[in-house]
Design a protein around this motif. Structure first.
Motif, mmCIF file in Angstrom:
data_model
loop_
_atom_site.group_PDB
_atom_site.id
_atom_site.type_symbol
_atom_site.label_atom_id
_atom_site.label_comp_id
_atom_site.label_asym_id
_atom_site.label_seq_id
_atom_site.Cartn_x
_atom_site.Cartn_y
_atom_site.Cartn_z
ATOM 1 N N THR A 6 0.848 -1.186 0.000
ATOM 2 C CA THR A 6 0.000 0.000 0.000
ATOM 3 C C THR A 6 0.882 1.234 0.000
ATOM 4 O OG1 THR A 6 -0.150 0.125 2.415
ATOM 5 C CG2 THR A 6 -1.818 -1.188 1.282
ATOM 6 N N LYS A 7 0.373 2.286 -0.611
ATOM 7 C CA LYS A 7 1.101 3.547 -0.669
ATOM 8 C C LYS A 7 0.090 4.680 -0.755
ATOM 9 C CE LYS A 7 4.846 5.898 -3.090
ATOM 10 N NZ LYS A 7 4.958 6.785 -1.967
ATOM 11 N N ALA A 9 -1.403 8.035 -2.077
ATOM 12 C CA ALA A 9 -1.362 8.784 -3.341
ATOM 13 C C ALA A 9 -1.084 10.244 -2.987
ATOM 14 C CB ALA A 9 -2.678 8.627 -4.095
ATOM 15 N N LEU A 18 -5.513 11.147 -9.284
ATOM 16 C CA LEU A 18 -4.811 9.864 -9.319
ATOM 17 C C LEU A 18 -4.870 9.262 -10.722
ATOM 18 C CD1 LEU A 18 -3.314 7.555 -7.893
ATOM 19 C CD2 LEU A 18 -5.548 6.660 -7.190
ATOM 20 N N TYR A 48 -1.548 -0.990 -3.946
ATOM 21 C CA TYR A 48 -2.862 -0.420 -3.657
ATOM 22 C C TYR A 48 -2.678 1.029 -3.231
ATOM 23 C CZ TYR A 48 -5.227 -4.901 -3.950
ATOM 24 O OH TYR A 48 -5.762 -6.077 -4.402
ATOM 25 N N TRP A 49 -3.409 1.913 -3.881
ATOM 26 C CA TRP A 49 -3.312 3.343 -3.616
ATOM 27 C C TRP A 49 -4.273 3.755 -2.507
ATOM 28 C CZ3 TRP A 49 0.590 6.050 -5.289
ATOM 29 C CH2 TRP A 49 1.241 5.692 -6.479
ATOM 30 N N LEU A 51 -6.195 6.847 -0.911
ATOM 31 C CA LEU A 51 -6.672 8.197 -1.214
ATOM 32 C C LEU A 51 -7.782 8.504 -0.220
ATOM 33 C CD1 LEU A 51 -6.574 10.623 -3.202
ATOM 34 C CD2 LEU A 51 -8.319 9.447 -4.531
ATOM 35 N N ARG A 58 -5.790 -0.195 -7.503
ATOM 36 C CA ARG A 58 -4.540 -0.943 -7.492
ATOM 37 C C ARG A 58 -3.930 -0.938 -8.877
ATOM 38 N NH1 ARG A 58 -4.580 -6.208 -9.496
ATOM 39 N NH2 ARG A 58 -6.623 -6.934 -10.135
ATOM 40 N N LEU A 80 -4.995 1.597 -13.771
ATOM 41 C CA LEU A 80 -5.595 1.610 -12.445
ATOM 42 C C LEU A 80 -6.811 0.699 -12.450
ATOM 43 C CD1 LEU A 80 -5.707 5.337 -11.268
ATOM 44 C CD2 LEU A 80 -4.501 3.455 -10.194
ATOM 45 N N TRP A 94 5.674 2.766 2.138
ATOM 46 C CA TRP A 94 4.774 1.703 1.711
ATOM 47 C C TRP A 94 4.694 0.660 2.813
ATOM 48 C CZ3 TRP A 94 8.032 -2.291 2.053
ATOM 49 C CH2 TRP A 94 9.377 -2.066 1.757
#
Length: 130
Positions: A6-7, A9, A18, A48-49, A51, A58, A80, A94
């Motif tokens: 995960t990170k 955005a 995004l 996986y983003w 937001l 993802r 995406l 992450w």
């Protein structure tokens, strides 16, 4: 089963921001100082983003090539895939995400409007309404 990550955005204020990062791009590479220890398990997984405190999309991970400056790239497929929003606390950098905890992809017949915005979903969950 592949491992995911995960990170946040960072800098994206909306889904459109995004999605704009991916428009007309043939490759997506994020740069990081350190190679994830479990990088071999993540090839074939997804990034996986996050937001608005929710996992919202993802991108499949293709690999972890070395950058010319000695850092590492996280190479992603330039697409995406929307997922069912899942609450996720903010973090730096992450984090790993197992397959069991990953949200499901939204199907083609689910429109973007079928998913509640992150803040609204959080408030409704707090009230026990969803």
């Amino acid at each position: 089963m592949p491992l995911h990550m995960t990170k946040i955005a960072f800098g994206a204020k909306s889904w459109d921001d995004l999605a704009g990062w991916y428009e007309n791009r043939s490759e997506i590479k994020l740069t990081t100082r350190y190679l994830p220890k479990r990088h071999e398990e993540m090839v074939g997984g997804s990034l996986y983003w996050i937001l608005d405190h929710h996992l919202v999309a993802r991108s499949p991970i293709l690999g972890f090539p070395r950058a010319p400056d000695g850092r590492w790239h996280i190479q992603l497929e330039p697409r995406l895939i929307r997922v069912d929003p899942l609450p996720k606390r903010a973090h730096q950098g992450w984090r790993y995400l197992t397959e069991e905890k990953a949200p499901r992809d939204l199907s083609d017949d689910e429109a973007a409007g079928d998913v509640l915005p992150g803040r609204l979903a959080t408030k409704l969950q707090g009230l026990g309404l969803i």
